[in-house]
Design a protein around this motif. Structure first.
Motif, PDB file in Angstrom:
ATOM      1  N   TYR A  10      -1.923   2.610  -5.814  1.00  0.00           N
ATOM      2  CA  TYR A  10      -1.950   2.589  -4.796  1.00  0.00           C
ATOM      3  C   TYR A  10      -1.666   1.291  -4.417  1.00  0.00           C
ATOM      4  O   TYR A  10      -2.368   0.213  -4.777  1.00  0.00           O
ATOM      5  CB  TYR A  10      -3.328   3.016  -5.038  1.00  0.00           C
ATOM      6  N   ALA A  55      -3.458  -1.235  -1.356  1.00  0.00           N
ATOM      7  CA  ALA A  55      -3.597  -1.320   0.369  1.00  0.00           C
ATOM      8  C   ALA A  55      -3.612  -1.616   1.558  1.00  0.00           C
ATOM      9  O   ALA A  55      -3.116  -1.445   2.331  1.00  0.00           O
ATOM     10  CB  ALA A  55      -5.241  -1.297  -0.586  1.00  0.00           C
ATOM     11  N   ASN A  73      -0.363  -1.663   2.214  1.00  0.00           N
ATOM     12  CA  ASN A  73       0.296  -1.151   2.797  1.00  0.00           C
ATOM     13  C   ASN A  73      -0.038   0.572   3.175  1.00  0.00           C
ATOM     14  O   ASN A  73       1.075   0.843   3.239  1.00  0.00           O
ATOM     15  CB  ASN A  73       2.122  -1.292   2.890  1.00  0.00           C
ATOM     16  N   SER A  74      -0.007   0.481   2.643  1.00  0.00           N
ATOM     17  CA  SER A  74      -1.244   2.270   2.257  1.00  0.00           C
ATOM     18  C   SER A  74       0.070   3.147   2.163  1.00  0.00           C
ATOM     19  O   SER A  74       0.255   3.929   2.200  1.00  0.00           O
ATOM     20  CB  SER A  74      -1.481   2.677   3.969  1.00  0.00           C
ATOM     21  N   SER A  75       0.533   2.497   0.944  1.00  0.00           N
ATOM     22  CA  SER A  75       1.607   3.420   0.276  1.00  0.00           C
ATOM     23  C   SER A  75       0.926   3.626  -1.142  1.00  0.00           C
ATOM     24  O   SER A  75       0.263   3.145  -2.052  1.00  0.00           O
ATOM     25  CB  SER A  75       2.735   2.352   0.277  1.00  0.00           C
ATOM     26  N   LYS A  86       3.758   7.544   1.902  1.00  0.00           N
ATOM     27  CA  LYS A  86       2.914   6.623   3.037  1.00  0.00           C
ATOM     28  C   LYS A  86       1.160   7.474   2.741  1.00  0.00           C
ATOM     29  O   LYS A  86       2.011   8.756   3.207  1.00  0.00           O
ATOM     30  CB  LYS A  86       3.428   6.453   3.802  1.00  0.00           C
ATOM     31  N   GLU A 137      -4.008   4.692   6.351  1.00  0.00           N
ATOM     32  CA  GLU A 137      -4.631   3.693   5.753  1.00  0.00           C
ATOM     33  C   GLU A 137      -6.428   4.565   5.516  1.00  0.00           C
ATOM     34  O   GLU A 137      -7.198   5.280   5.787  1.00  0.00           O
ATOM     35  CB  GLU A 137      -4.910   2.989   7.243  1.00  0.00           C
ATOM     36  N   LYS A 138      -6.394   3.253   4.622  1.00  0.00           N
ATOM     37  CA  LYS A 138      -8.113   3.109   3.640  1.00  0.00           C
ATOM     38  C   LYS A 138      -8.132   4.245   2.720  1.00  0.00           C
ATOM     39  O   LYS A 138      -9.818   5.239   3.104  1.00  0.00           O
ATOM     40  CB  LYS A 138      -9.025   3.003   4.723  1.00  0.00           C
ATOM     41  N   ARG A 185      -5.490  -1.154  -8.547  1.00  0.00           N
ATOM     42  CA  ARG A 185      -4.374  -1.203  -8.059  1.00  0.00           C
ATOM     43  C   ARG A 185      -3.442  -2.028  -7.182  1.00  0.00           C
ATOM     44  O   ARG A 185      -3.448  -3.274  -8.368  1.00  0.00           O
ATOM     45  CB  ARG A 185      -5.225  -1.500  -5.971  1.00  0.00           C
TER      46      ARG A 185
END
Length: 250
Positions: free
Chosen positions: A62, A64, A66-68, A155, A158-159, A200
């Motif tokens: 994961y 964080a 780029n939230s991918s 994708k 976010e968060k 992460r």
């Protein structure tokens, strides 16, 4: 006393063999899994888990920044000409609403294709765009056991701390479309919540680049689900040892 110990010998042997079947080496199969049968450059993932159904596995990182979510999903179709699928369901925990990646052999049998499907119903499964972005998709056969790996980056919100994942396997592809899977308990239970708060990818602010299916963190998940399995198995081993030992002493 000697007679009692002798009579318990077969029990001890059975217990030892049983413990070996639940040893950490067996429960952590994903951590030693070979992700490429072609000696190509393959991603390195921060986490891996043995999924609880259909003998499937998920490797993931994961990011964080780029939230991918970079993933490699591994499973074996019920037949050589079958299919495997991994999905995120943004709205519920079941099949309907799943945004799926489905892999199966090409018509000539020389390649493994991976396509996207927005599963809007149980009966109308058609290739379509997903409700979120996905890139770097590919799939490959992993060797003689007919297992397949799906690689992709998706994708996620976010968060996000977790996502609903669904996976599946089927035995038939007809006219370029995957057909219905079995309705056995293993198939019906192929769903789980995927926690993203494991290891992460490093943030770009620390000088690292965002991971993709061609790269990422090389750490293995030794403190996540695997660590909990090790502790659980260790506790079980101690309990069994005390239980059997009590018979020998008395």
């Amino acid at each position: 006393m000697a007679s009692l110990s002798s009579s318990l010998a077969p029990i001890l042997l059975c217990v030892t063999l049983w413990i070996s079947l639940i040893s950490p080496g067996r429960s952590l199969r994903c951590s030693s899994q070979q992700l490429s049968a072609k000696n190509e450059s393959v991603p390195k993932f921060a986490n891996c888990i043995d999924l609880p159904s259909l003998d499937a596995f998920l490797h993931y990182t994961y990011n964080a920044s780029n939230s991918s979510l970079s993933v490699a999903f591994v499973a074996t179709p019920p037949s050589p000409d079958g299919w495997i699928a991994w999905a995120i369901n943004p709205t519920s925990t079941g099949m309907v609403g799943s945004q799926a990646l489905i892999a199966f052999k090409s018509d000539d049998g020389k390649a493994i294709n991976v396509k996207t499907y927005n599963i809007s119903s149980y009966h109308d499964v058609k290739e379509s765009k997903l409700s979120f972005d996905v890139w770097n998709m590919r799939a490959e056969s992993l060797g003689k056991d007919n297992s397949i790996a799906i690689f992709a980056v998706v994708k996620v919100p976010e968060k996000a701390e977790k996502v609903n994942q669904v996976w599946q396997v089927g035995s038939k592809v007809s006219e370029g479309q995957p057909r219905a899977h079995q309705m056995a308990p293993a198939n019906l239970n192929a769903r789980a919540v995927l926690q993203l708060e494991g290891k992460r990818a490093p943030s770009p602010s620390s000088g690292a680049t965002a991971p993709s299916p061609a790269g990422g963190s090389s750490a293995s998940n030794e403190t996540g689900d695997g660590g909990r399995r090790i502790m659980k198995n260790a506790g079980l081993y101690v309990a069994l040892s005390v239980f059997v030992g009590s018979f020998i002493i008395f």
